[in-house]
Structures are given as C-alpha cells and as structure tokens.
Motif scaffolding. Structure first.
Motif, short mmCIF file in Angstrom:
data_model
loop_
_atom_site.label_atom_id
_atom_site.label_comp_id
_atom_site.label_asym_id
_atom_site.label_seq_id
_atom_site.Cartn_x
_atom_site.Cartn_y
_atom_site.Cartn_z
N MET A 1 0.85 -1.18 0.00
CA MET A 1 0.00 0.00 0.00
C MET A 1 0.89 1.23 0.00
SD MET A 1 -2.85 -1.15 2.84
CE MET A 1 -3.73 0.41 2.74
N VAL A 2 0.61 2.16 -0.90
CA VAL A 2 1.24 3.48 -0.87
C VAL A 2 0.19 4.45 -0.39
CG1 VAL A 2 2.53 5.21 -2.17
CG2 VAL A 2 2.67 2.80 -2.84
N VAL A 3 0.49 5.21 0.68
CA VAL A 3 -0.53 6.05 1.31
C VAL A 3 -0.02 7.46 1.54
CG1 VAL A 3 -1.49 4.02 2.48
CG2 VAL A 3 0.12 5.49 3.70
N SER A 4 -0.96 8.38 1.60
CA SER A 4 -0.69 9.74 2.06
C SER A 4 -1.85 10.17 2.95
CB SER A 4 -0.55 10.72 0.89
OG SER A 4 -0.30 12.04 1.35
N PRO A 5 -1.59 10.51 4.22
CA PRO A 5 -2.69 10.79 5.14
C PRO A 5 -3.27 12.20 5.04
CG PRO A 5 -0.61 10.92 6.30
CD PRO A 5 -0.29 10.48 4.90
N VAL A 6 -2.52 13.13 4.45
CA VAL A 6 -2.98 14.51 4.27
C VAL A 6 -2.45 15.01 2.94
CG1 VAL A 6 -3.20 15.15 6.71
CG2 VAL A 6 -1.00 15.41 5.56
N GLY A 7 -3.04 16.07 2.43
CA GLY A 7 -2.60 16.65 1.18
C GLY A 7 -1.73 17.87 1.39
N MET A 8 -1.42 18.56 0.30
CA MET A 8 -0.59 19.75 0.35
C MET A 8 -0.94 20.64 -0.84
SD MET A 8 2.00 21.16 2.13
CE MET A 8 2.78 19.78 2.97
N GLU A 9 -1.12 21.92 -0.58
CA GLU A 9 -1.32 22.91 -1.63
C GLU A 9 -0.72 24.23 -1.14
OE1 GLU A 9 -2.58 22.67 -4.77
OE2 GLU A 9 -2.82 20.50 -4.52
N VAL A 10 -1.08 25.33 -1.77
CA VAL A 10 -0.56 26.63 -1.38
C VAL A 10 -0.98 26.97 0.05
CG1 VAL A 10 -2.56 27.93 -2.23
CG2 VAL A 10 -0.29 29.02 -2.19
N ASN A 11 -0.14 27.71 0.76
CA ASN A 11 -0.43 28.08 2.14
C ASN A 11 -1.49 29.18 2.17
OD1 ASN A 11 -0.35 28.44 4.89
ND2 ASN A 11 1.58 29.55 4.92
N THR A 12 -2.62 28.87 2.78
CA THR A 12 -3.71 29.84 2.90
C THR A 12 -3.91 30.32 4.34
OG1 THR A 12 -5.39 28.14 3.29
CG2 THR A 12 -4.91 28.69 1.00
N SER A 13 -3.00 29.98 5.23
CA SER A 13 -3.23 30.23 6.66
C SER A 13 -3.08 31.69 7.04
CB SER A 13 -2.26 29.38 7.49
OG SER A 13 -2.44 29.65 8.86
N ARG A 14 -4.06 32.15 7.80
CA ARG A 14 -4.00 33.46 8.48
C ARG A 14 -3.95 33.26 10.00
NH1 ARG A 14 -5.87 32.86 3.12
NH2 ARG A 14 -6.24 34.89 2.13
N ALA A 15 -3.55 32.05 10.44
CA ALA A 15 -3.63 31.70 11.86
C ALA A 15 -2.77 32.59 12.74
CB ALA A 15 -3.24 30.24 12.06
N ASP A 16 -1.68 33.14 12.20
CA ASP A 16 -0.83 34.01 13.01
C ASP A 16 -1.53 35.30 13.40
OD1 ASP A 16 -0.41 34.33 10.07
OD2 ASP A 16 0.72 36.10 10.70
N LEU A 17 -2.61 35.67 12.68
CA LEU A 17 -3.36 36.88 13.00
C LEU A 17 -4.47 36.62 14.02
CD1 LEU A 17 -3.68 38.15 9.34
CD2 LEU A 17 -2.31 39.23 11.12
N LEU A 18 -4.78 35.35 14.27
CA LEU A 18 -5.93 35.03 15.11
C LEU A 18 -5.78 35.49 16.56
CD1 LEU A 18 -8.73 33.79 15.10
CD2 LEU A 18 -7.69 31.55 15.54
N PRO A 19 -4.60 35.40 17.20
CA PRO A 19 -4.52 35.90 18.58
C PRO A 19 -4.93 37.37 18.71
CG PRO A 19 -2.60 34.56 18.08
CD PRO A 19 -3.33 34.75 16.79
N GLU A 20 -4.52 38.19 17.75
CA GLU A 20 -4.86 39.61 17.85
C GLU A 20 -6.31 39.86 17.41
OE1 GLU A 20 -1.92 42.43 16.65
OE2 GLU A 20 -0.31 40.95 16.86
#
Length: 507
Positions: A259-278
C-alpha cells in the motif's frame, strides 16, 4: 508481508501533473496493479492528528492529539505533545502476537514503551527535534545505519522568512533523504522475515511546506540561477521519492502486499492563523484604536515575538539548547504573559487552520467562563471572526465551525479546541493584515510561518496493490482508519479493535 510506503503529505495536483508527464514511473506502474482509494480523513482539519490516526487506527476524538505544541487544561499551559498519552501504533499492537515489523521514520511518532520484534528507526533520513526525533528499536539500530550510511541531516524548522542560501542547503538535504530510506530498507530486510514493513518518505512533506513557491524567500541573494534551481525543488523531491520507492518495491519479498498512502494533502499556504490571537483580542478585549484605525492593545502573541527576533538568531539559540529544553521553552513561550483571571478565550497554537478555545470553568484549571455562558460566547467570537476581511474588502474567513459538532464524542475530545476557523483558499504569504468594520485593523507581524505550502482539507489516499492477499471491495467510503485495520488483518492482529475496515484480506 504487508509493506506500507508513506508518500507523506503528497499534493494531489503535483502528483497528477508529474504522472501525466511520465516523471513518476514507479507510482505509475503501481497504479496499473491496484485501485487508488480516496480516504475520508476528518483528522485533516487537524493535520498533525492524521499521523496518530494513520498509525494506530484510533479516531481523532479518541486520541485528542492534533498539534505538536498542545494545550494541557489540567496544567493551564501549552506542552509538547509527548506529555499526552498516544494510541499504540500497529507495530506495538502486533508485538504481543510476535509479529515482526520493519519501520523507518514514522512521522510524529514515539519510541515504543516496550520491545517490538523487528527493527524500527526514527530520525534516520532527516532529523527534526519536533516531528522526527531520533530513536530506534533495538536501541543500536540507528547507530548501525549511521556507521554505514552517515548521520542524518537536520531540518529543524524555524518559522519566519528564509534566505536563498538556507533554502539551497535544505534542497540538497531533501533530495538525499529518500535514498536513505531505501538504504535502510535494503539493509534491514536482510534481518527478516517481517510481517509488516512501514516506511515513510518525509522529504515530500517538508518540501511541500517550504518549496510550494518562493514567496517566503528574502529577495536579497536570490539570483536568477538560485531561483531557477529552487523553483524545481518540489518536483525534484517527488521524483527522488518515486525512485527510492522503486528501490524499496524491488527489495520486497515476492508476493508482498503493498500500500502506498498519504494521510494529508498539500497545496498553497492559505493560513492566516498568526493573526488570530490579535483578532480574538480585538473582539474580546477591545482597546482604543490607533489614528490609523488599527486595533489597539499590546498583544503578547508568540507571532509578534517571532517577527521581532530574526529567524537565524532563533535557530542558533534553539540549536545551542538541549533538545528537551528547547521543546519546553517553545511550549512556554506560546502563552507567555496571559492573565488567566481575565482571559475568556484564547487562540490555540496553530499554523494552518485557526483554533479557538474557551477558558472554561471546570475544564481548565484556571477557567473563568461559566459553562452556561459558553454557547453565547462562542457565537460572539464566531460572529466577530467572520467580520474580518482582507484590506481590499475581499473575504478572508471561509467558515467558523464548532468542533464539537464534528468531533464531540470521544475519550479525549476535551483536548480539542472549541472553534475551528477555516480560511479562504487564496495564498496568504503576502498578506499585510485583516480589517473589521466593528473591530478595526489587525496587522501581520513578520511573514507568518514562512511556509509557502500547507495542508489541504482532503486529498488523503491509498494505492492498494495485492500480492498474496485479495482486494476487499469497500461497502462505503474508505477511511484513513482502514490503513491500520489492513495492517492488523494481514500481520496477525485484530482489525476489529479499530473502527476501520481492512482494504485487503488473506485468501
């Protein structure tokens, strides 16, 4: 024997392009021998939790592990993930049956608590103090490999911008890593026989984060030659993984199920999580706005600290510290300066989706939010977060969801955050800030994580190639938990101990 080869965090779009171009001959040949199963993997909303589910077959809400640095409600602080119990991976579950396992670099894994028949090694192809820590079983396995093939290269990630020189060095290390997996497998298979082989090609994962594009590389020093070489890195790493996969497949005993597996994918980074604390602070603890309309206050977010201290200096400091001390320091910095007597909710550490957790009385050690007020507070936060848009007025937040609606039942669901913030699927690396008509403008400090690629919500898959076993036609959608169930079914364990359904069965 069942052999599981993990093409870790592979991008579905990049795979399609390279397969169409004929650059992945091993994977292309295997696709002609067995079905490609899309896997339902709800843990991809919590990307780091997918690995524990993959290796153990335990669902996310039952193991509760979803980020390397995670909130401990009993201690009222963030702790490195090994402070929490983890579900036993299949090689430990099989150990009691006497099954022998060969495992190379299971991602975000831990050393077995007891002896496991066979040979297991982690931190071999690459070393990362957070997700690829060095351990082996038997204890001398790592030293044995290092004596023959040399020491692993470090790929410790430091959030922030990168120089062209750093990225050229990382490229060289990633291109060499897949061959080290094949080196180890070819050698250790000679110690067989084995019932299970599990090899993880981590270079594809790291390359996806760092080489999706070149948007996070400082312009100074990025010559035309360097840009040309770096731009091809992700494709080149996938090609190197495919070649090493071919070596592994060729070394397997005749009749091996694969079996060849991948548990998650990957694409362009869309994260704004660094702004969430503020963002959260602007909603719950608003201060007078600046004359420019920026949200007021003096947040102590770790992202502001990362922006203030150059990444190369942070890397040198972390590298000079013993590994355990560096991990504990990072954990403590995540929530430094928080006044828990006045904090109703906080942004949980994250670098992909955004996570919000209430400081709930009776759940958190120093909780102050009455459970009777929790629903109203979650609604207030969700409405406030959704009000933030890009500075040009376009949407920034795709949705804000209650985690309990999807992952509410489970033995360790209480460790999960309360709200999941999904961002729109546009690139976020060049983002300056977000603005709300109600709460003002929140500016980005620094460049965020420095990752140009990040995990997608779906794109988990398994390519199933039967050897001596037979394919099992699924009655419904295949799941990530099915991988561990298949390993248990073929290696002498009990697949009914997991919620998954085997994808292969003995004749």
């Amino acid at each position: 024997m069942l052999a599981i080869c993990q093409f870790d965090a592979a991008s579905a779009s990049v795979l399609r392009r390279l397969l169409d171009d004929g650059r992945l001959p091993t994977l292309s040949g295997l696709r002609e021998q067995g079905p490609w199963r899309e896997l339902d993997a709800p843990a991809t909303a919590f990307a780091a939790g997918a690995q524990h589910t993959l290796y153990s077959g335990v669902e996310l809400a039952d193991h509760g592990l979803f980020y390397p640095f995670q909130w401990d409600p009993d201690a009222q602080r963030v702790r490195y993930m090994d402070a929490f119990p983890a579900p036993a991976p299949v090689w430990e579950q099989l150990a009691g049956e006497g099954a022998r396992t060969l495992a190379v670099d299971p991602y975000e894994s831990r050393a077995p608590e007891g002896p496991v028949p066979g040979a297991l090694v982690c931190g071999w192809q690459l070393h990362d103090r957070v997700v690829l820590r060095e351990w082996s079983c038997p204890e001398g396995t790592h030293d044995r490999l290092e004596h023959l093939f040399g020491a692993p290269e470090p790929v410790d990630e430091v959030f922030g911008p990168h120089t062209a020189g750093e990225m050229l060095g990382l490229r060289r290390r990633l291109l060499g890593a897949p061959g080290r997996v094949a080196d180890a497998v070819e050698l250790l298979l000679g110690d067989g026989p084995y019932d299970l082989s599990w090899t993880t090609f981590c270079a594809a994962h790291v390359a996806g984060h760092q080489f999706w594009d070149l948007s996070q590389i400082e312009a100074d020093g990025l010559t035309a030659d360097a840009e040309r070489v770096l731009a091809d890195t992700l494709d080149d790493v996938y090609v190197a993984v495919d070649a090493a996969l071919g070596r592994v497949v060729a070394a397997l005993p005749e009749g091996t199920d694969l079996m060849v597996v991948s548990p998650v994918g990957m694409e362009v980074n869309t994260s704004r999580a660094d702004l969430l604390p503020e963002i959260l602070r602007a909603i719950l603890d608003p201060q007078p706005a600046t004359p420019e309309g920026e949200a007021g206050g003096s947040p102590s977010s770790i992202w502001r600290l990362r922006a203030a201290v150059p990444s190369d200096l942070r890397a040198r400091v972390a590298g000079a510290l013993p590994e355990r001390i560096a991990l504990d320091l990072t954990s403590r910095l995540e929530m430094r300066g928080m006044d828990w007597s006045a904090t109703r909710a906080f942004a949980h550490p994250a670098e992909n989706q955004g996570y919000v957790r209430l400081n709930l009385r009776g759940r958190e050690r120093d909780g102050i939010v009455d459970p009777a007020d929790a629903d109203a507070l979650l609604d207030e936060i969700a409405d406030g977060v959704r009000s933030f848009r890009h500075l040009d007025g376009s949407p920034a937040v795709a949705s804000v969801e209650r985690v309990a609606d999807r992952f509410g039942s489970g033995d360790r669901a209480h460790l999960l955050p309360d709200l999941l913030v999904r961002w729109v699927d546009t690139p976020a690396t060049a983002l300056d800030g977000l603005r709300s008509e109600r709460f003002g403008t929140v500016r980005r400090h620094g460049v965020g994580s420095g990752r140009s690629g990040n995990h997608t919500e779906g794109d988990a898959w398994a390519l199933v190639v039967p050897g001596r076993s037979r394919l099992v036609e699924p009655e419904g959608p295949s799941r990530l938990e099915d991988v561990a169930a298949t390993a248990l079914a073929l290696a002498g364990g009990d697949p009914s101990s997991t919620p998954g359904t085997p994808l292969l069965a003995p004749h």
